[in-house]
Design a protein around this motif. Structure first.
Motif, mmCIF file in Angstrom:
data_model
loop_
_atom_site.group_PDB
_atom_site.id
_atom_site.type_symbol
_atom_site.label_atom_id
_atom_site.label_comp_id
_atom_site.label_asym_id
_atom_site.label_seq_id
_atom_site.Cartn_x
_atom_site.Cartn_y
_atom_site.Cartn_z
ATOM 1 N N GLY A 96 0.842 -1.188 0.000
ATOM 2 C CA GLY A 96 0.000 0.000 0.000
ATOM 3 C C GLY A 96 0.877 1.237 0.000
ATOM 4 N N VAL A 97 0.393 2.297 -0.611
ATOM 5 C CA VAL A 97 1.138 3.558 -0.697
ATOM 6 C C VAL A 97 0.200 4.713 -0.393
ATOM 7 N N GLY A 98 0.619 5.629 0.460
ATOM 8 C CA GLY A 98 -0.231 6.773 0.769
ATOM 9 C C GLY A 98 0.367 7.656 1.845
ATOM 10 N N VAL A 99 -0.496 8.169 2.714
ATOM 11 C CA VAL A 99 -0.042 9.022 3.817
ATOM 12 C C VAL A 99 -0.739 8.563 5.099
ATOM 13 N N CYS A 100 -0.130 8.895 6.225
ATOM 14 C CA CYS A 100 -0.732 8.500 7.498
ATOM 15 C C CYS A 100 -0.193 9.364 8.626
ATOM 16 N N LYS A 101 -0.816 9.254 9.757
ATOM 17 C CA LYS A 101 -0.332 9.899 10.968
ATOM 18 C C LYS A 101 0.779 9.040 11.575
ATOM 19 N N CYS A 150 -4.596 5.225 1.723
ATOM 20 C CA CYS A 150 -3.640 4.690 0.751
ATOM 21 C C CYS A 150 -4.309 4.084 -0.474
ATOM 22 N N LEU A 151 -3.460 3.820 -1.459
ATOM 23 C CA LEU A 151 -3.803 2.999 -2.611
ATOM 24 C C LEU A 151 -3.269 1.608 -2.298
ATOM 25 N N SER A 152 -4.106 0.587 -2.430
ATOM 26 C CA SER A 152 -3.693 -0.785 -2.131
ATOM 27 C C SER A 152 -3.439 -1.552 -3.420
ATOM 28 N N SER A 153 -2.568 -2.552 -3.329
ATOM 29 C CA SER A 153 -2.234 -3.360 -4.500
ATOM 30 C C SER A 153 -3.441 -4.105 -5.056
ATOM 31 N N VAL A 154 -4.461 -4.301 -4.250
ATOM 32 C CA VAL A 154 -5.652 -5.024 -4.719
ATOM 33 C C VAL A 154 -6.572 -4.134 -5.553
#
Length: 209
Positions: A99-104, A121-125
């Motif tokens: 997964g790729v994105g942002v988080c706290k 996020c964007l997930s591989s699925v």
């Protein structure tokens, strides 16, 4: 004659005092110039670019420079402070899930990146991909609501845009079951695709202090 002599002595005394004062002033100016030069050099040193690397991460995460493997979540060493930030993640090993994105910051100890109210996020699925594919991410907090967009090999995935994220967030990735990704947060090693207009790589706060 005595008056003339006294006058001459007084003149010599004044001249001597003026000379000393001038020496003191010149010395002070020289010292100030040296100090200013030193300060300027120090500021220049501080402004040198500080790379954005891997920061907080889970106990089962492994990383070599900017390559992330293992299992869990890994955050960039810097949060997103600028209005418009861009970063990329390359799929180095197309196995497992990622997964790729942002988080706290608190999400770094989680098993997944997609945590309600804390990670996005964007997930591989969610898409078809292959080894070597590049996922680009833009985060725009100059607008309301804020917008997190994803790009697959340079093409925007508009339907997967996430909005209304609030608070301080970090670029982040999640890997598990054999997935391996290469992160590029600040563009120091070059981006695979040019950032959209107005966006730049993640800025290190230590570079601008």
């Amino acid at each position: 004659r005595r008056l003339v002599k006294m006058g001459n002595n007084a003149g010599k005394t004044v001249k001597s005092a003026v000379g000393k004062a001038q020496t003191v002033v010149e010395g002070g100016i020289h010292g100030l110039s040296a100090c200013m030069s030193k300060d300027t050099g120090d500021i220049s040193d501080i402004k040198k670019e500080t790379p954005v690397t891997i920061g907080f991460h889970g106990p089962d995460i492994h990383f070599d420079d900017l390559r992330v493997s293992g299992s869990g979540v890994a955050l960039a060493s810097e949060s997103i402070s600028q209005d418009k930030a861009y970063f990329e993640v390359k799929i180095a090993k197309a196995e497992g899930r990622w997964g790729v994105g942002v988080c706290k910051q608190s999400v770094h100890s989680s098993d997944e990146l997609n945590v309600e109210g804390e990670g996005w996020c964007l997930s591989s699925v969610q898409l078809e991909y292959g080894e070597g594919d590049v996922i680009g991410v833009t985060y725009d907090q100059s607008i309301f609501p804020t917008a997190l967009r994803f790009y697959h090999n340079g093409e925007v995935l508009e339907e997967l845009t996430i909005t209304s994220i609030r608070g301080e967030v970090f670029p982040a990735v999640h890997v598990t079951d054999g997935a391996v990704v290469d992160c590029e947060f600040d563009g120091e090693n070059g981006f695979a695709y040019p950032p959209p207009a107005g966006f730049t790589g993640v800025v290190s706060m230590r570079s601008v202090m």
